[in-house]
Design an enzyme around this catalytic site. Structure first.
Site, PDB file in Angstrom:
ATOM      1  N   ASP B  40       0.861  -1.176   0.000  1.00 32.06           N
ATOM      2  CA  ASP B  40       0.000   0.000   0.000  1.00 32.06           C
ATOM      3  C   ASP B  40       0.897   1.226   0.000  1.00 32.06           C
ATOM      4  OD1 ASP B  40      -2.122   1.666   0.154  1.00 32.06           O
ATOM      5  OD2 ASP B  40      -2.976   0.812   1.982  1.00 32.06           O
ATOM      6  N   ASP B 134      -2.741   2.571  -6.125  1.00 35.26           N
ATOM      7  CA  ASP B 134      -1.729   2.589  -5.074  1.00 35.26           C
ATOM      8  C   ASP B 134      -1.753   1.353  -4.167  1.00 35.26           C
ATOM      9  OD1 ASP B 134      -4.129   3.159  -3.912  1.00 35.26           O
ATOM     10  OD2 ASP B 134      -3.421   4.824  -2.696  1.00 35.26           O
ATOM     11  N   GLU B 135      -2.326   0.266  -4.646  1.00 34.07           N
ATOM     12  CA  GLU B 135      -2.473  -0.904  -3.787  1.00 34.07           C
ATOM     13  C   GLU B 135      -2.382  -2.173  -4.614  1.00 34.07           C
ATOM     14  OE1 GLU B 135      -5.728  -1.752  -0.616  1.00 34.07           O
ATOM     15  OE2 GLU B 135      -6.263   0.067  -1.717  1.00 34.07           O
TER      16      GLU B 135
END
Lengths: 379, 423
Positions: B40, B134-135
């Site tokens: 993350d 973003d993960e």
């Protein structure tokens, strides 16, 4: 009003007139069928009419008139009733604001609609020519199959009728295929040159329903002055329909005149094989055809799903070719040709192909051509 | 319970033990079966902006819409210290933190940074499930022989992301996706947390019920009503009771999750089900011209994304939200797959016209294409009169121009901003 008529004669006439009743009438009187009993052209006749501002239909049958008159009743209901009457003489009479239909021991009382509100049917345009009714119906059905059904492109929902003297050319296309049929007819004026765009569905229904008479008379409104209209009549029936507006595609330029391969396949075998193999073709996946010397391989489906393959005998002149089609479009074309042997002419696998029947004598031109655009398998 | 309440807000590198979190050194071999990693990125958009604007170092940074209705999409940890968090109205965020530097979102920059990070992840293992920009989840069971234990791989990823992209990320390491994701949240920012299988319940049970995957506001209320406040409370209730109270699917799943059981696999390539774009107007709009232009702009955007990903779609969906938030969608399925903006726009415009909202004030319009297929294998039925090159090719050329000269370099004339000098 009071008249008598045989049940079969009445039921046929009412059923034919009822075909053009609007499903959802814009005004209530349009759901009505107009009955007009009286002396027409020195004979006792009943005229039945329906009209929805697009299409009008009128049929005239011989009856015994006791008391002439005009009335308007629900067309659907009258059609249901006459279809179910026993095969005896039917007596129809008015009783105040009601209509009584009596046949054998059955009796129906129908409400009437206001005759004075019913629109006047358009006059038949002037007679333009005539054609054999069976030949006309066959030609129209061959062409109408390729017409579009998308009302957002109205000009493609029509059959283009081109008249040049004794030759009538019918054409329709939904942009994916194009059907063209030429036939000869007897024009009133041998110098006549005219075009019209007729709604395909109406034209096909009309042509089929006018095969009771030997000939169909065609009446095309002349010039740009009157609203475009075409009328058809035969066997005591007449119908008119409004013409479509809009520019029909310039289709003649689409018909190729040189080919790299010509294949011939037994039509009935071909149709059966296409139906079988395309069982595994999901919506929008094409049927693949590979023609090589002496044989045709049909395939559908891909590695991720069910697959099918079938091999047929086929004659081939020219280059081997692999090509893919929407199977429904291919079937429409094969079903429309009037020969036991289908002839397919190809240029390349990305260019339109032509399906025709094999002409009776070599070198003769086919009077029916079905142009079909192949499917591109990947971009 | 939202995720940010689970975050501790200070870097952490550790392993969950029987009585709390210990330093990582004690982790020898405890990670043997913990092959799922959740990566993350920390305050991703804000971090990318700070990289591009070094002068903002040491200052609170907020990324988000700057218009009257803008919301925060990302805030760095300094700004979060003032109580700013994502999805908060910008007006409120600036009241809390008036000194913040605000950047409007720059999707292209974030996508580039995201792709660079994803490339690092894919170099570790092809088993990468991208959840958002973003993960991502990784399954490193196949990479252990080459790169070492899951914790070593996690350290390697953190090192490479820092070295190569000057960005920080937090990594959760566990045997299941559910626990790995909780672990990364727990050690944010710039942290790493291993949850060995034997200590999963010790880690999970003190957490509030909102930490359970699938528990939103409503389910949380139902659980609270039953007196269940922590994951441990939920674990103590029979699965039958949970199913009865929360429905079969959710109840059954929570009974499993509360014990750290989650059999979801890392799914590498979930093909897109649809491609869409939507726009909330700064002020409600009832001008048909403006809405037509917006539909064209969104159609261009959707078609560009379809072409970029080698996809085509068959169903065009239009979403229209009125000023009072009531929303309608209208869709039409085409005869053919398409990736051509001109075709998508034509259908979208007709759907808008047919929806009967032409004089109605709209807050949002969206255009979406569904029925996605691979452009390379989707058969295409051309029309008889179709030229060899047409709009499809013209739009491909536009893509090339945009790649070379930037996204705004070439636009349909209707979308060009006219200035007063134009006649």
């Amino acid at each position: 009003m009071k008249f008598r008529v045989e049940r079969d004669v009445l039921a046929d006439a009412v059923a034919w007139t009822a075909r053009t009743l609007p499903v959802r009438p814009s005004v209530p009187v349009l759901a009505g069928m107009l009955l007009d009993a009286g002396e027409h052209d020195g004979q006792h006749r009943l005229k039945l009419s329906s009209f929805d501002y697009e299409v009008s239909a009128q049929v005239s049958v011989e009856i015994d008139v006791e008391e002439p008159g005009t009335t308007l009743v629900s067309g659907r209901l009258l059609a249901e009733i006459t279809r179910n009457l026993p095969p005896q003489t039917v007596e129809i009479s008015t009783d105040g604001a009601k209509v009584v239909v009596a046949c054998g021991s059955a009796k129906f009382t129908l409400l009437t609609l206001p005759v004075e509100d019913y629109p006047t049917l358009p006059d038949m345009p002037q007679l333009t020519g005539s054609v054999g009714s069976d030949a006309f119906a066959a030609a129209v059905s061959q062409v109408a199959v390729a017409a579009g059904r998308d009302d957002t492109l109205p000009m493609l929902t029509g059959v283009r009728v081109e008249i040049e003297g004794e030759t009538v050319t019918l054409a329709s296309t939904d942009r994916y295929r194009l059907a063209v049929r030429e036939l000869t007819w007897k024009p009133e004026n041998p110098e006549l040159s005219a075009v019209a765009l007729v709604p395909a569905k109406t034209l096909a229904d009309t042509a089929k329903s006018l095969t009771t008479g030997a000939e169909v008379s065609i009446a095309l409104s002349a010039g740009k002055t009157a609203e475009g209209m075409i009328g058809f009549s035969g066997g005591g029936r007449r119908t008119t329909t409004r013409l479509l507006d809009g520019d029909f595609p310039k289709y003649r330029a689409l018909l190729p005149d040189t080919f790299n391969s010509v294949a011939e396949v037994q039509k009935s075998e071909f149709i059966e094989a296409v139906k079988r193999v395309s069982l595994v073709a999901e919506r929008n996946t094409p049927l693949r055809l590979a023609f090589s010397d002496g044989q045709l391989v049909l395939e559908a489906g891909t590695g991720d799903e069910a697959q099918a393959v079938e091999v047929l005998e086929a004659g081939l002149e020219g280059d081997d070719i692999q090509i893919a089609f929407n199977s429904a479009f291919l079937l429409d074309g094969l079903n429309a040709i009037d020969s036991d042997i289908a002839r397919l002419q190809f240029t390349t696998s990305t260019k339109p192909a032509i399906i025709t029947g094999k002409p009776a004598e070599d070198g003769a031109d086919a009077d029916y051509r079905y142009l079909i655009m192949p499917v591109r398998l990947s971009s | 319970m939202s995720r940010r309440q689970l975050e501790r807000g200070a870097a952490l590198r550790g392993v969950v033990g029987p009585d709390g979190i210990r330093p990582l050194a004690a982790a020898a071999a405890a990670d043997a079966d913990c092959h799922i990693l959740h990566i993350d990125m920390d305050a991703f958009f804000a971090s990318v902006e700070q990289l591009r604007h070094p002068e903002t170092r040491g200052r609170p940074v907020i990324v988000g819409g700057t218009g009257a209705r803008g919301v925060v999409s990302s805030a760095n940890y300094l700004a979060r210290g003032f109580g700013v968090h994502s999805a908060m109205p910008m007006v409120r965020a600036l009241r809390l933190c008036p000194d913040a530097v605000v950047f409007p979102p720059d999707g292209a920059a974030y996508r580039r940074a995201s792709e660079a990070v994803m490339d690092i992840l894919r170099s570790v293992t092809p088993e990468v499930e991208k959840l958002s920009t973003d993960e991502a989840f990784l399954d490193v069971s196949g990479a252990q022989r080459r790169l070492g234990s899951p914790v070593r791989i996690a350290e390697l990823i953190r090192h490479r992301v820092r070295q190569e992209q000057q960005l920080t990320c937090s990594v959760g390491v566990a045997a299941t996706k559910f626990v790995a994701k909780l672990a990364s949240t727990h050690c944010k920012p710039d942290g790493l947390l291993l949850v060995p299988t034997e200590h999963v319940t010790a880690f999970l049970h003190p957490l509030p019920v909102g930490a359970l995957w699938g528990v939103g506001e409503k389910a949380e209320q139902s659980l609270t009503r039953l007196g269940l406040r922590t994951v441990g409370d939920v674990a103590g209730v029979s699965p039958e009771t949970l199913r009865h109270e929360l429905g079969h699917a959710l109840g059954g799943r929570l009974a499993e999750l509360a014990w750290g059981r989650d059999d979801r696999q890392v799914a590498t390539a979930t093909p897109d089900k649809s491609v869409g774009a939507e726009e909330t107007f700064p002020r409600d709009v009832d001008d048909v011209e403006v809405i037509h232009r917006e539909i064209l702009r969104l159609s261009e955007k959707v078609a560009r994304r379809l072409r970029a990903s080698g996809q085509v779609g068959r169903t065009v969906v239009v979403k229209l939200r009125r000023a009072d938030f009531t929303t309608i969608t209208r869709s039409r399925t085409l005869g053919e797959h398409t990736d051509v903006a001109r075709e998508i726009n034509a259908v979208a415009r007709e759907l808008y016209a047919a929806a009967g909202l032409e004089r109605v004030r709209l807050r949002l319009v969206g255009v979406r294409v569904e029925g996605i297929a691979d452009a390379a294998t989707a058969p295409r039925q051309p029309t008889l009169d179709e030229p060899e090159t047409g709009w499809r090719e013209a739009e491909r050329v536009m893509d090339q121009v945009a790649r070379r000269f930037g996204a705004g370099a070439i636009l349909p004339a209707a979308l060009v901003n006219r200035d007063d000098a134009d006649v």
